[in-house]
Design a protein around this motif. Structure first.
Motif, PDB file in Angstrom:
ATOM      1  N   THR A  46     -12.591  -5.451   9.994  1.00  0.00           N
ATOM      2  CA  THR A  46     -11.466  -5.148   8.995  1.00  0.00           C
ATOM      3  C   THR A  46     -10.938  -3.764   9.343  1.00  0.00           C
ATOM      4  OG1 THR A  46     -12.922  -4.263   7.114  1.00  0.00           O
ATOM      5  CG2 THR A  46     -12.505  -6.767   7.487  1.00  0.00           C
ATOM      6  N   ASP A  47      -9.914  -3.352   8.220  1.00  0.00           N
ATOM      7  CA  ASP A  47      -9.416  -1.757   8.327  1.00  0.00           C
ATOM      8  C   ASP A  47     -10.599  -1.121   8.133  1.00  0.00           C
ATOM      9  OD1 ASP A  47      -6.990  -2.481   8.854  1.00  0.00           O
ATOM     10  OD2 ASP A  47      -6.413  -2.928   6.836  1.00  0.00           O
ATOM     11  N   LYS A  48     -10.682   0.325   8.853  1.00  0.00           N
ATOM     12  CA  LYS A  48     -11.658   1.004   8.609  1.00  0.00           C
ATOM     13  C   LYS A  48     -11.259   2.060   7.621  1.00  0.00           C
ATOM     14  CE  LYS A  48     -13.662   1.761  13.110  1.00  0.00           C
ATOM     15  NZ  LYS A  48     -13.356   0.403  13.596  1.00  0.00           N
ATOM     16  N   SER A  54       0.956  -1.305  -0.014  1.00  0.00           N
ATOM     17  CA  SER A  54       0.181   0.092  -0.027  1.00  0.00           C
ATOM     18  C   SER A  54       1.004   1.451   0.076  1.00  0.00           C
ATOM     19  CB  SER A  54      -0.916  -0.038   1.482  1.00  0.00           C
ATOM     20  OG  SER A  54      -0.349   0.076   2.347  1.00  0.00           O
ATOM     21  N   PRO A 111      -9.472  -0.332   2.052  1.00  0.00           N
ATOM     22  CA  PRO A 111      -9.480   0.671   2.916  1.00  0.00           C
ATOM     23  C   PRO A 111      -8.048   1.279   3.279  1.00  0.00           C
ATOM     24  CG  PRO A 111      -9.554  -1.693   3.842  1.00  0.00           C
ATOM     25  CD  PRO A 111      -9.743  -1.764   2.144  1.00  0.00           C
ATOM     26  N   THR A 112      -7.095   0.619   2.878  1.00  0.00           N
ATOM     27  CA  THR A 112      -5.662   1.369   3.065  1.00  0.00           C
ATOM     28  C   THR A 112      -4.971   1.869   2.066  1.00  0.00           C
ATOM     29  OG1 THR A 112      -4.273  -0.714   2.459  1.00  0.00           O
ATOM     30  CG2 THR A 112      -5.115  -0.614   4.652  1.00  0.00           C
ATOM     31  N   ARG A 127      -8.973   8.203  10.281  1.00  0.00           N
ATOM     32  CA  ARG A 127      -9.515   7.168   9.393  1.00  0.00           C
ATOM     33  C   ARG A 127     -10.596   6.468  10.513  1.00  0.00           C
ATOM     34  NH1 ARG A 127      -7.993   3.731   5.784  1.00  0.00           N
ATOM     35  NH2 ARG A 127      -6.185   5.069   5.198  1.00  0.00           N
ATOM     36  N   GLY A 128     -11.778   5.928   9.819  1.00  0.00           N
ATOM     37  CA  GLY A 128     -12.836   5.714  10.702  1.00  0.00           C
ATOM     38  C   GLY A 128     -13.665   6.744  11.373  1.00  0.00           C
ATOM     39  N   SER A 142     -17.835  -5.018   6.598  1.00  0.00           N
ATOM     40  CA  SER A 142     -16.450  -4.861   6.825  1.00  0.00           C
ATOM     41  C   SER A 142     -16.170  -4.649   8.288  1.00  0.00           C
ATOM     42  CB  SER A 142     -16.097  -3.756   5.846  1.00  0.00           C
ATOM     43  OG  SER A 142     -16.745  -2.504   6.645  1.00  0.00           O
TER      44      SER A 142
END
Length: 349
Positions: free
Chosen positions: A255-257, A175, A201-202, A313-314, A252
């Motif tokens: 998992t990553d936000k 990423s 998401p990343t 993030r999130g 999701s």
């Protein structure tokens, strides 16, 4: 004058296959000190000719590399609508950000009924991969965005030399190759932007939307299109949920936000009033999935900027705009605020 540029791709992790990519430059216009360039190429994913626009700000030094925003357009649009009407360039030029405008669907592919309804087919590809036999050959806009556009950018020497090295789109193994990319969209394009942010998401610094179709399977146009592209929901649950931003965000959990998210909505938008957009459903899904959510009503630019200082993030911020509709008059009014939002994250170390 059209110019054809070719470059052979290499077999590597950043290339889908060894092919000859042929790209035709259609035109170039100077705007806000930079250049808006329009190109076409033969898309192997869509099995047709596809066009796109790219804005490159004036370089501050030779071989300048720019962060980039991917702008996804809405129903009935071509790559030209937002490029000509969204009034993005003053802010893009001010912050030194490039912007790419892909198409919204395949063109002239003669699929059943794909020119009969403004909300389905040509100009209305919904950024999905169709599974129905009538459409699956051409209507693969998800793969087009997530795979092929990356290949085109990687293998286009002129764009790379003019600062497009940051457009290593979505499927890189690391990423860190993508640390200068954000995504935004309007209407159907807002739906596409949210999907990309959720499923990768990343890979994005930030995401923003204008009047996003945020809960596609609960909207009239979305229901009609998905029945044709996929078939009945009960038989194609995966596709219906994967390509619905509200449901995909629910799925999701754990998992990553997604990147900091700014959603913008006019309260006099006919599609909003007919419940075809449903941004509140997305915010509710985000809240139940552990996101920090907030709703602002007609904030001043200074108030919005102050609020977004804490965006991380999130976090999801919904901004309601009193009196605004669905048009480019609305988008162009607040375009600079969105570009400034993205610049905050694109310019961060």
């Amino acid at each position: 004058q059209k110019e054809v540029i070719q470059k052979k791709s290499e077999n590597s992790k950043n290339s889908l296959s060894s092919t000859m990519v042929s790209i035709t430059r259609i035109k170039s216009n100077k705007v806000c000190g930079g250049q808006l360039k329009k190109f076409s190429f033969e898309s192997s994913t869509l099995s047709c000719t596809s066009t796109f626009n790219i804005f490159l700000p004036a370089p501050s030094e030779p071989e300048s590399k720019f962060p980039c925003i991917i702008y996804l357009s809405g129903l009935t649009c071509t790559p030209d609508n937002a490029a000509q009407k969204a009034h993005l360039y003053p802010a893009l030029a001010e912050h030194g950000i490039a912007c790419i405008f892909p198409d919204t669907s395949p063109r002239d592919v003669a699929c059943e009924g794909d020119k009969a309804d403004w909300a389905f087919g040509e100009g209305a590809g919904y950024y999905v991969n169709a599974t129905d036999e009538r459409y699956r050959k051409h209507y693969r806009m998800w793969d087009f965005l997530a795979q092929e556009l990356k290949q085109v950018m990687l293998n286009f020497a002129e764009l790379v030399s003019l600062g497009m090295m940051w457009i290593l789109l979505f499927l890189t193994e690391s990423s860190q190759d993508m640390t200068k990319i954000s995504v935004m969209g309007h209407s159907m394009g807002g739906h596409g932007a949210l999907l990309l942010a959720i499923h990768f998401p990343t890979h994005f610094r930030s995401v923003s939307t204008f009047a996003a179709m945020a809960h596609m399977t609960a909207s009239g146009p979305g229901l009609n299109a998905y029945k044709k592209f996929f078939g009945p929901a009960e038989k194609h649950t995966h596709e219906w949920r994967f390509f619905d931003a509200t449901l995909a965000l629910e799925d999701s959990k754990g998992t990553d936000k997604i990147a900091p998210c700014l959603m913008d909505q006019g309260n006099q938008d006919d599609f909003y009033l007919s419940e075809d957009l449903l941004p509140e459903s997305f915010v509710k899904s985000a809240s139940s999935t552990g996101y920090s959510t907030s709703t602002l009503h007609s904030p001043s630019p200074a108030e919005l900027e102050q609020h977004l200082e804490d965006a991380t993030r999130g976090s999801v911020t919904l901004v309601m705009r009193d009196g605004y509709d669905h048009s480019y008059f609305y988008v162009s009014t607040f375009a600079a605020e969105h570009i400034k939002f993205h610049a905050k994250f694109l310019k961060a170390k």
